[in-house]
Design an enzyme around this catalytic site. Structure first.
Site, mmCIF file in Angstrom:
data_model
loop_
_atom_site.group_PDB
_atom_site.id
_atom_site.type_symbol
_atom_site.label_atom_id
_atom_site.label_comp_id
_atom_site.label_asym_id
_atom_site.label_seq_id
_atom_site.Cartn_x
_atom_site.Cartn_y
_atom_site.Cartn_z
ATOM 1 N N CYS A 1 82.909 3.441 28.766
ATOM 2 C CA CYS A 1 81.920 3.321 29.833
ATOM 3 C C CYS A 1 82.620 3.238 31.186
ATOM 4 O O CYS A 1 83.595 2.506 31.347
ATOM 5 C CB CYS A 1 81.091 2.067 29.577
ATOM 6 S SG CYS A 1 79.969 1.665 30.899
ATOM 7 N N CYS B 1 80.476 -4.509 34.996
ATOM 8 C CA CYS B 1 79.225 -4.951 34.383
ATOM 9 C C CYS B 1 79.360 -6.257 33.610
ATOM 10 O O CYS B 1 78.635 -7.209 33.860
ATOM 11 C CB CYS B 1 78.694 -3.833 33.492
ATOM 12 S SG CYS B 1 77.333 -4.297 32.421
ATOM 13 N N CYS C 1 79.364 -5.758 28.057
ATOM 14 C CA CYS C 1 80.225 -5.605 26.871
ATOM 15 C C CYS C 1 81.560 -6.279 27.176
ATOM 16 O O CYS C 1 81.992 -6.303 28.318
ATOM 17 C CB CYS C 1 80.524 -4.137 26.588
ATOM 18 S SG CYS C 1 79.092 -3.091 26.311
ATOM 19 N N GLN D 1 64.995 -8.326 16.583
ATOM 20 C CA GLN D 1 66.428 -7.992 16.613
ATOM 21 C C GLN D 1 66.659 -6.706 17.421
ATOM 22 O O GLN D 1 65.876 -5.767 17.308
ATOM 23 C CB GLN D 1 66.944 -7.801 15.184
ATOM 24 C CG GLN D 1 66.888 -9.067 14.342
ATOM 25 C CD GLN D 1 68.055 -10.013 14.607
ATOM 26 O OE1 GLN D 1 68.915 -9.747 15.443
ATOM 27 N NE2 GLN D 1 68.066 -11.128 13.904
ATOM 28 N N CYS E 1 74.212 -16.577 13.825
ATOM 29 C CA CYS E 1 74.759 -15.756 14.913
ATOM 30 C C CYS E 1 75.904 -16.498 15.610
ATOM 31 O O CYS E 1 76.367 -16.059 16.659
ATOM 32 C CB CYS E 1 73.660 -15.395 15.902
ATOM 33 S SG CYS E 1 72.802 -16.822 16.561
HETATM 34 N N1 SAH Z 1 64.648 -14.858 11.397
HETATM 35 C C1 SAH Z 1 64.119 -14.241 12.601
HETATM 36 C C2 SAH Z 1 64.374 -15.044 13.881
HETATM 37 C C3 SAH Z 1 65.746 -15.606 14.071
HETATM 38 S S1 SAH Z 1 66.051 -16.206 15.705
HETATM 39 C C4 SAH Z 1 64.626 -12.808 12.738
HETATM 40 O O1 SAH Z 1 65.604 -12.430 12.111
HETATM 41 O O2 SAH Z 1 64.026 -12.044 13.497
HETATM 42 C C5 SAH Z 1 65.815 -17.943 15.542
HETATM 43 C C6 SAH Z 1 64.355 -18.372 15.613
HETATM 44 O O3 SAH Z 1 64.326 -19.795 15.499
HETATM 45 C C7 SAH Z 1 63.651 -18.043 16.923
HETATM 46 O O4 SAH Z 1 62.472 -17.330 16.602
HETATM 47 C C8 SAH Z 1 63.323 -19.416 17.527
HETATM 48 O O5 SAH Z 1 62.092 -19.446 18.216
HETATM 49 C C9 SAH Z 1 63.268 -20.298 16.305
HETATM 50 N N2 SAH Z 1 63.537 -21.749 16.481
HETATM 51 C C10 SAH Z 1 64.352 -22.345 17.368
HETATM 52 N N3 SAH Z 1 64.417 -23.670 17.148
HETATM 53 C C11 SAH Z 1 63.616 -23.927 16.076
HETATM 54 C C12 SAH Z 1 63.269 -25.109 15.347
HETATM 55 N N4 SAH Z 1 63.781 -26.288 15.674
HETATM 56 N N5 SAH Z 1 62.444 -24.986 14.294
HETATM 57 C C13 SAH Z 1 61.935 -23.779 13.937
HETATM 58 N N6 SAH Z 1 62.209 -22.630 14.588
HETATM 59 C C14 SAH Z 1 63.045 -22.699 15.649
#
Ligand code: SAH
Length: 456
Positions: free
Chosen positions: A77, A83, A86, A288, A413
């Site tokens: 890039c 930026c 990345c 995602q 993550c």
């Molecule tokens: N499994 C889903 C989302 C993962 S991201 C996927 O793969 O798309 C993590 C999620 O946890 C988010 O949606 C966030 O709003 C939620 N979250 C954050 N803290 C939380 C808590 N204490 N209890 C329940 N959900 C929570």
């Protein structure tokens, strides 16, 4: 020279890099004192200038490379350095995957004190570019019209950008056209300093499988001038547009979205598929950003859950029910828990959309709802967690240990908090069987993991 700190500010020294930090800087150790140097790669020898000296660590600038890493490449890039979106484009993709695997291994041994855990090589992409399905672009002004792109690193200066090579091409096209159309009608960009002007951000979401496009125009003001003309032009110039929304954010803040979203044209959602499952995605839902790798991740989670059709499954932190619905295809019953009420609305709608009737969803904190279920006499055969970066709450981990599901699948993550939580589960009677890192964010330092644990 300071007794405990072996380097001085402005000093030039020769170093060898041993490691990479979470933001992609090279790490050199001088008598054990870590010096972080942007652009240095493990194995490289270099002359650096010490620019900042803190108590436990310092920062340097790369002056000259004596020996290059075999994995060093020219960033693809042209705006990579300015930026900052990345962090690893100067490392070949093969090198990136090896660095991410090491990051996971190091966290497991250093933080989790886990020896001999099976960590598989990172599952990477065939083509690690053009993968993002979502763009959020800040809008500014220049003589002659609107610009949009990114904030120059460590500033609030907006730099115009024609393309971002980790974005789907469609997102680049949409952002360009929206900029042109809004410029044509004399829309004023939001001016952060004076808190004046209208258009703050343009957000685009693209359904990779369906080709559907959602555009969200985020303004400071309640009204978007010329909105009917703008909508008309967008619809006639961009193929695949299914939803145009307007979000109002009147606050002085770095947060992109305000609380109010209106549909200007079309539907309030776009649709996309992961595997066989169809998802409705609204402007504010978490979804995602790398759909191709999301499928890889969820299939791994499903494989680790190893369901026969007889199990009750809990999916903690379920978002819009993505993993829950994947699991429901093979389980007796799935219970999803999530803190954001709108996400649970989406999860229910997505279950109905796919004719899945063995999934139930509850709004609340996982660490409150799941202990409550357990105290009421409920339990699960398999428990899946996918927490945000800070990891699982202690109360939830304790409930897992008490509830004793046969299997736990941990999607993470953040290798650091993952390792911390695995240690708690190990001490509570679980064995970490295998760890599969998945590269959801090529060119960045982030790495996602799926982990299989079984009750000892
Ligand atoms: N499994 C889903 C989302 C993962 S991201 C996927 O793969 O798309 C993590 C999620 O946890 C988010 O949606 C966030 O709003 C939620 N979250 C954050 N803290 C939380 C808590 N204490 N209890 C329940 N959900 C929570």
């Amino acid at each position: 020279m300071n007794k405990t700190i072996p380097v001085n500010k402005n000093e030039y020294i020769d170093v060898e890099f041993e490691d990479l930090t979470h933001d992609g800087a090279g790490v050199a150790k001088i008598d054990g004192y870590p010096l972080f140097v942007p652009n240095g790669l493990p194995g490289e020898k270099a002359k650096v200038k010490v620019i900042k000296v803190n108590k436990g660590y310092g920062f340097g600038r790369l002056i000259e490379l004596y020996e290059e890493s075999p994995y060093r490449v020219e960033p693809a890039c042209t705006i990579y350095k300015e930026c900052g979106g990345c962090q690893l484009q100067h490392l070949s993709y093969e090198g990136q995957l090896l660095a991410k695997e090491k990051q996971v291994r190091d966290a497991l041994t250093r933080i989790g004190k886990l020896q001999n855990v099976k960590v598989h090589p990172v599952l990477g992409m065939q083509d690690p570019w053009r993968y993002r399905n979502k763009a959020q672009v800040p809008i500014g002004e220049q003589e002659g019209g609107l610009i949009g792109g990114f904030y120059q690193q460590r500033t609030h200066q907006i730099i115009d950008m024609k393309e971002c090579i980790i974005q789907q091409e469609k997102n680049d096209e949409v952002v360009q056209v929206v900029k042109e159309i809004c410029s044509h009608y004399g829309v004023r960009a939001y001016d952060e300093g004076r808190h004046k002007g209208d258009l703050r951000h343009v957000m685009v979401r693209y359904g990779l499988i369906t080709g559907e496009v959602m555009i969200v125009l985020i303004t400071r003001t309640n009204d978007l001038p010329h909105k009917n003309k703008i909508v008309e032009d967008i619809v006639s110039r961009i193929q695949g547009v299914k939803s145009i929304c307007h979000n109002i954010n009147s606050k002085k803040t770095n947060v992109i979205f305000g609380d109010q979203t209106k549909v200007l044209w079309g539907e309030d959602v776009i649709y996309d598929y992961i595997g066989e499952i169809k998802f409705a995605i609204s402007a504010r839902s978490f979804y995602q950003v790398n759909p191709e790798q999301t499928k890889v991740l969820y299939e791994k989670a499903l494989e680790f859950a190893d369901l026969s059709g007889e199990e009750n499954v809990i999916d903690a932190y379920c978002g819009i029910g993505t993993i829950s619905l994947f699991l429901a295809q093979k389980a007796k019953k799935v219970f999803g828990v999530e803190i954001v009420p709108e996400a649970i609305e989406d999860a229910k709608r997505n279950a109905a959309l796919n004719g899945i009737n063995n999934a139930e969803f509850a709004v609340g904190e996982a660490e409150i709802v799941i202990p409550k279920w357990y105290n009421e006499g409920n339990s699960a055969d398999v428990l899946v967690v996918d927490p945000p970066r800070k990891g699982c709450d202690e109360a939830l981990l304790q409930t897992i240990i008490d509830m004793k599901p046969k299997k736990v699948v941990y999607v993470s993550c953040n290798p650091g908090t993952l390792a911390r939580d695995l240690r708690v589960l190990e001490d509570g009677g679980y064995r970490t069987v295998e760890v599969q890192p998945v590269d959801m964010f090529p060119q960045s330092t982030h790495v996602e993991c799926v982990v299989k644990l079984i009750l000892k």
